[in-house]
Write a protein that holds these residues in place. Sequence first.
Motif, PDB file in Angstrom:
ATOM      1  N   GLY A   1       5.557   3.219   0.476  1.00 23.82           N
ATOM      2  CA  GLY A   1       6.140   4.505   0.830  1.00 23.82           C
ATOM      3  C   GLY A   1       5.062   5.461   1.281  1.00 23.82           C
ATOM      4  N   ILE A   2       5.466   6.690   1.633  1.00 22.57           N
ATOM      5  CA  ILE A   2       4.503   7.718   1.985  1.00 22.57           C
ATOM      6  C   ILE A   2       4.682   8.907   1.043  1.00 22.57           C
ATOM      7  CG2 ILE A   2       4.623   6.960   4.410  1.00 22.57           C
ATOM      8  CD1 ILE A   2       5.857   9.745   5.028  1.00 22.57           C
ATOM      9  N   VAL A   3       3.584   9.637   0.868  1.00 20.72           N
ATOM     10  CA  VAL A   3       3.574  10.801  -0.009  1.00 20.72           C
ATOM     11  C   VAL A   3       3.034  11.982   0.778  1.00 20.72           C
ATOM     12  CG1 VAL A   3       2.715  11.789  -2.164  1.00 20.72           C
ATOM     13  CG2 VAL A   3       3.157   9.317  -2.014  1.00 20.72           C
ATOM     14  N   THR A   4       3.737  13.108   0.738  1.00 22.48           N
ATOM     15  CA  THR A   4       3.282  14.334   1.383  1.00 22.48           C
ATOM     16  C   THR A   4       3.489  15.499   0.421  1.00 22.48           C
ATOM     17  OG1 THR A   4       5.412  14.961   2.359  1.00 22.48           O
ATOM     18  CG2 THR A   4       4.019  13.469   3.657  1.00 22.48           C
ATOM     19  N   GLN A   5       2.886  16.635   0.750  1.00 23.50           N
ATOM     20  CA  GLN A   5       3.213  17.861   0.035  1.00 23.50           C
ATOM     21  C   GLN A   5       4.579  18.365   0.498  1.00 23.50           C
ATOM     22  OE1 GLN A   5      -0.615  20.011   0.836  1.00 23.50           O
ATOM     23  NE2 GLN A   5      -0.236  20.763  -1.236  1.00 23.50           N
TER      24      GLN A   5
ATOM     25  N   PRO B   1       0.817  -1.217   0.000  1.00 22.63           N
ATOM     26  CA  PRO B   1       0.000   0.000   0.000  1.00 22.63           C
ATOM     27  C   PRO B   1       0.853   1.270   0.000  1.00 22.63           C
ATOM     28  CG  PRO B   1       0.109  -0.880   2.213  1.00 22.63           C
ATOM     29  CD  PRO B   1       0.803  -1.880   1.320  1.00 22.63           C
ATOM     30  N   LEU B   2       0.248   2.320  -0.500  1.00 21.73           N
ATOM     31  CA  LEU B   2       0.808   3.662  -0.401  1.00 21.73           C
ATOM     32  C   LEU B   2       0.066   4.423   0.695  1.00 21.73           C
ATOM     33  CD1 LEU B   2       1.256   4.994  -4.054  1.00 21.73           C
ATOM     34  CD2 LEU B   2       2.994   5.036  -2.268  1.00 21.73           C
ATOM     35  N   VAL B   3       0.752   5.344   1.359  1.00 24.01           N
ATOM     36  CA  VAL B   3       0.132   6.216   2.350  1.00 24.01           C
ATOM     37  C   VAL B   3       0.320   7.657   1.910  1.00 24.01           C
ATOM     38  CG1 VAL B   3       0.096   6.959   4.758  1.00 24.01           C
ATOM     39  CG2 VAL B   3       0.580   4.562   4.211  1.00 24.01           C
ATOM     40  N   VAL B   4      -0.772   8.391   1.799  1.00 25.64           N
ATOM     41  CA  VAL B   4      -0.724   9.807   1.439  1.00 25.64           C
ATOM     42  C   VAL B   4      -1.184  10.619   2.647  1.00 25.64           C
ATOM     43  CG1 VAL B   4      -1.701  11.610  -0.042  1.00 25.64           C
ATOM     44  CG2 VAL B   4      -1.107   9.375  -1.014  1.00 25.64           C
ATOM     45  N   LEU B   5      -0.392  11.612   3.030  1.00 30.02           N
ATOM     46  CA  LEU B   5      -0.716  12.472   4.168  1.00 30.02           C
ATOM     47  C   LEU B   5      -1.011  13.877   3.662  1.00 30.02           C
ATOM     48  CD1 LEU B   5       2.055  11.358   6.711  1.00 30.02           C
ATOM     49  CD2 LEU B   5      -0.280  10.481   6.472  1.00 30.02           C
TER      50      LEU B   5
ATOM     51  N   LEU C   1      12.839   6.133   8.890  1.00 27.87           N
ATOM     52  CA  LEU C   1      13.139   7.227   7.963  1.00 27.87           C
ATOM     53  C   LEU C   1      14.140   6.791   6.902  1.00 27.87           C
ATOM     54  CD1 LEU C   1      12.958  10.246   7.153  1.00 27.87           C
ATOM     55  CD2 LEU C   1      14.735  10.713   8.845  1.00 27.87           C
ATOM     56  N   GLU C   2      15.014   5.850   7.246  1.00 29.92           N
ATOM     57  CA  GLU C   2      16.070   5.417   6.341  1.00 29.92           C
ATOM     58  C   GLU C   2      15.620   4.306   5.395  1.00 29.92           C
ATOM     59  OE1 GLU C   2      18.757   7.213   6.448  1.00 29.92           O
ATOM     60  OE2 GLU C   2      18.111   8.251   8.279  1.00 29.92           O
ATOM     61  N   ILE C   3      14.479   3.682   5.654  1.00 28.74           N
ATOM     62  CA  ILE C   3      14.097   2.514   4.842  1.00 28.74           C
ATOM     63  C   ILE C   3      12.755   2.664   4.133  1.00 28.74           C
ATOM     64  CG2 ILE C   3      15.482   0.889   6.191  1.00 28.74           C
ATOM     65  CD1 ILE C   3      12.977   0.063   7.695  1.00 28.74           C
ATOM     66  N   VAL C   4      11.938   3.635   4.531  1.00 32.33           N
ATOM     67  CA  VAL C   4      10.648   3.842   3.868  1.00 32.33           C
ATOM     68  C   VAL C   4      10.770   5.040   2.936  1.00 32.33           C
ATOM     69  CG1 VAL C   4       8.204   4.404   4.174  1.00 32.33           C
ATOM     70  CG2 VAL C   4       9.341   2.858   5.794  1.00 32.33           C
ATOM     71  N   PRO C   5      10.548   4.857   1.633  1.00 29.78           N
ATOM     72  CA  PRO C   5      10.615   5.994   0.708  1.00 29.78           C
ATOM     73  C   PRO C   5       9.586   7.066   1.072  1.00 29.78           C
ATOM     74  CG  PRO C   5      10.668   3.925  -0.505  1.00 29.78           C
ATOM     75  CD  PRO C   5      10.345   3.578   0.919  1.00 29.78           C
ATOM     76  N   TRP C   6      10.037   8.325   1.029  1.00 30.20           N
ATOM     77  CA  TRP C   6       9.179   9.458   1.353  1.00 30.20           C
ATOM     78  C   TRP C   6       9.207  10.423   0.174  1.00 30.20           C
ATOM     79  CZ3 TRP C   6      10.171  12.940   6.309  1.00 30.20           C
ATOM     80  CH2 TRP C   6       9.214  13.959   6.355  1.00 30.20           C
ATOM     81  N   VAL C   7       8.095  10.496  -0.546  1.00 37.37           N
ATOM     82  CA  VAL C   7       7.973  11.345  -1.723  1.00 37.37           C
ATOM     83  C   VAL C   7       7.307  12.655  -1.329  1.00 37.37           C
ATOM     84  CG1 VAL C   7       6.898  11.603  -3.988  1.00 37.37           C
ATOM     85  CG2 VAL C   7       7.818   9.388  -3.292  1.00 37.37           C
ATOM     86  N   ARG C   8       7.882  13.762  -1.773  1.00 33.59           N
ATOM     87  CA  ARG C   8       7.277  15.079  -1.564  1.00 33.59           C
ATOM     88  C   ARG C   8       6.826  15.612  -2.916  1.00 33.59           C
ATOM     89  NH1 ARG C   8       8.875  17.402   3.426  1.00 33.59           N
ATOM     90  NH2 ARG C   8      10.349  16.097   4.563  1.00 33.59           N
TER      91      ARG C   8
END
Length: 250
Positions: free
Chosen positions: A129-133, A102-106, A152-159
């Motif tokens: 991964g997670i997606v934020t603005q 799954p993806l998580v969008v905040l 923080l080091e292993i889960v991709p975080w897309v802005r």
Amino acid sequence: MAKRGHRPSQAVGNRPRFWGRHAVYAALDNPERTVRKLWITHEAASAIVMPKDVPTVYADVADLARLVPHDAPHQGIVCEADPLEDIWLGDLIEQGRDDDRPLVVLDQVTDPHNVGAVLRSAAAFNALGIVTQDRHAPPESGTVARAASGALEIVPWVRVVNLARALDEIAEAQYWRIGLTGEAPTTLATALKGGGKTCLVLGAEGEGMRQNTEAHCDVLARLPISDRVESLNVSNAAAIALYAVATRGG
């Protein structure tokens, strides 16, 4: 070292400063992370294999306390590092092309403790991964890293610049976008019955998702919580929702 009585910020320039064993060890172990400096007590150093290529200062507990926010539990180890390279949403989606993570969008979740806790849950339940603005989310920081406990080091975080456009791109990749809101008539369990790729969308505690974000979800769903509480903290809601995705059909 800083002068006694002066408390530096968590970062120098745009370099985050991390503290505590989980956050620092994970940063040191991440080949994508460049650690620029390490402060450590002799006692903490005796418990790990010291990196050979990181400039290191041996310090006492009081020195380390002046490098981090007041009462931060540094556990005898602090480091300063470069931020991770930006990740493109399209690249992240491509990584999950052949699986159902799954993806998580905040949506405008700005509290670093909450974002860190969501990262930790995302790691625990194997989220893609997670997606934020980019403008309405906290930067990488020691607070995020501490709450994430290494994630923080292993889960991709897309802005992303525009969350609505990002949700459109996620839909094009065949994700079912489920927006979590307490007012929805549909429960999360019902929304998950279709199977397939899932994107969980969560808003900030109190404000919830913005109307435009809700409009870019395929379905709105709620967690079946007791009416004795109004809502859950966003990081708790994310953990429960990720568990539901991981165990559906089980």
